[in-house]
Design a protein around this motif. Structure first.
Motif, PDB file in Angstrom:
ATOM      1  N   SER A  83      -1.864   1.859  10.175  1.00  0.00           N
ATOM      2  CA  SER A  83      -1.749   1.286   8.840  1.00  0.00           C
ATOM      3  C   SER A  83      -0.916   0.010   8.866  1.00  0.00           C
ATOM      4  O   SER A  83      -1.241  -0.966   8.177  1.00  0.00           O
ATOM      5  CB  SER A  83      -1.122   2.298   7.882  1.00  0.00           C
ATOM      6  OG  SER A  83      -0.932   1.733   6.609  1.00  0.00           O
TER       7      SER A  83
ATOM      8  N   VAL B 236      -7.593   0.827   3.324  1.00  0.00           N
ATOM      9  CA  VAL B 236      -7.901   1.630   4.516  1.00  0.00           C
ATOM     10  C   VAL B 236      -8.463   2.972   4.067  1.00  0.00           C
ATOM     11  O   VAL B 236      -8.261   3.396   2.927  1.00  0.00           O
ATOM     12  CB  VAL B 236      -6.659   1.860   5.413  1.00  0.00           C
ATOM     13  CG1 VAL B 236      -6.123   0.564   5.959  1.00  0.00           C
ATOM     14  CG2 VAL B 236      -5.581   2.639   4.693  1.00  0.00           C
TER      15      VAL B 236
ATOM     16  N   THR C 196       3.764   1.935   3.441  1.00  0.00           N
ATOM     17  CA  THR C 196       2.829   2.571   4.375  1.00  0.00           C
ATOM     18  C   THR C 196       2.443   3.963   3.881  1.00  0.00           C
ATOM     19  O   THR C 196       1.261   4.318   3.860  1.00  0.00           O
ATOM     20  CB  THR C 196       3.444   2.650   5.783  1.00  0.00           C
ATOM     21  OG1 THR C 196       3.720   1.330   6.239  1.00  0.00           O
ATOM     22  CG2 THR C 196       2.518   3.347   6.758  1.00  0.00           C
TER      23      THR C 196
ATOM     24  N   ARG D 149       0.194   3.795   0.865  1.00  0.00           N
ATOM     25  CA  ARG D 149      -1.159   3.396   1.262  1.00  0.00           C
ATOM     26  C   ARG D 149      -1.915   4.573   1.873  1.00  0.00           C
ATOM     27  O   ARG D 149      -3.079   4.816   1.557  1.00  0.00           O
ATOM     28  CB  ARG D 149      -1.047   2.260   2.267  1.00  0.00           C
ATOM     29  CG  ARG D 149      -2.360   1.770   2.772  1.00  0.00           C
ATOM     30  CD  ARG D 149      -2.109   0.796   3.893  1.00  0.00           C
ATOM     31  NE  ARG D 149      -3.120  -0.226   3.927  1.00  0.00           N
ATOM     32  CZ  ARG D 149      -3.198  -1.139   4.857  1.00  0.00           C
ATOM     33  NH1 ARG D 149      -2.297  -1.188   5.804  1.00  0.00           N
ATOM     34  NH2 ARG D 149      -4.149  -2.032   4.847  1.00  0.00           N
ATOM     35  N   LEU D 150      -1.249   5.327   2.760  1.00  0.00           N
ATOM     36  CA  LEU D 150      -1.903   6.462   3.405  1.00  0.00           C
ATOM     37  C   LEU D 150      -2.159   7.595   2.414  1.00  0.00           C
ATOM     38  O   LEU D 150      -3.172   8.280   2.494  1.00  0.00           O
ATOM     39  CB  LEU D 150      -1.076   6.946   4.595  1.00  0.00           C
ATOM     40  CG  LEU D 150      -1.022   5.980   5.783  1.00  0.00           C
ATOM     41  CD1 LEU D 150      -0.011   6.455   6.818  1.00  0.00           C
ATOM     42  CD2 LEU D 150      -2.400   5.813   6.402  1.00  0.00           C
TER      43      LEU D 150
END
Length: 191
Positions: free
Chosen positions: A60, A69, A176, A179-180
């Protein structure tokens, strides 16, 4: 959105034509490979496998935050189960949500410590300034006053260090994990 033109980068991370998102891919033997094997909790409350977590975070971070993503997990066809996949999706989301909760607490602690250092630094500098004029008559009080000035600046520097350097790393991890957590999770059969 313009994609990176580095051909090597684009061979590592494929782009899903349907969603236009970079795909972070991992092959699994079983759904349990996603989570820590020592954690006996159900999938929705399990901790992620440490190696997978490092891989997901690193991947990422390599992809610019400008691009979305998605997480692609490949399993053998005979192991696929839609109900388990839904549990795993919830488990992944819960795991990253918990990591975000811990980071928020850490940010709050650092911000309070920063405020405390600023107040202590300003207070020490103010006290040193108040006693500096009459203290110049004696050598020992002059040295103590200089020590207070130095201590005040050290407190202020520590506050600056915490605010600008420590928080930066934490905010990067926060982005991060966010986002994940929000990434689309797709399961597919191995070829």
């Amino acid at each position: 959105m313009k994609r990176p033109t580095d051909r090597f980068f684009n061979t590592i991370y494929a782009i899903d034509p349907a969603t236009n998102a970079y795909m972070i891919e991992a092959a699994l033997d079983d759904y349990g490979d996603i989570f820590n094997e020592w954690d006996p909790a159900p999938f929705k409350r399990r901790e992620l496998d440490p190696d997978l977590q490092i891989y997901l975070e690193g991947s990422s971070d390599e992809i610019s935050f400008r691009y979305p993503v998605e997480l692609i997990f490949t399993l053998p066809a005979e192991k696929r189960c839609e109900a388990t996949e839904q549990e795993v999706r919830v488990g992944l989301r819960n795991s990253f949500t918990f990591k975000l909760y811990v980071l928020r607490k850490e940010i709050r602690t650092i911000n309070l410590l920063t405020l405390r250092y600023v107040l202590m630094g300003l207070g020490t500098l103010w006290a040193a300034r108040l006693i500096s004029v009459p203290a110049e008559a004696y050598a020992i009080t002059s040295v103590l006053t200089e020590g207070l000035f130095i201590g005040g600046w050290v407190f202020l520097w520590e506050a600056v260090s915490l605010f600008f350097f420590s928080n930066r790393d934490i905010y990067q991890r926060y982005r991060t994990y966010t986002r994940l957590r929000d990434a689309l999770v797709i399961f597919q059969e191995s070829a």
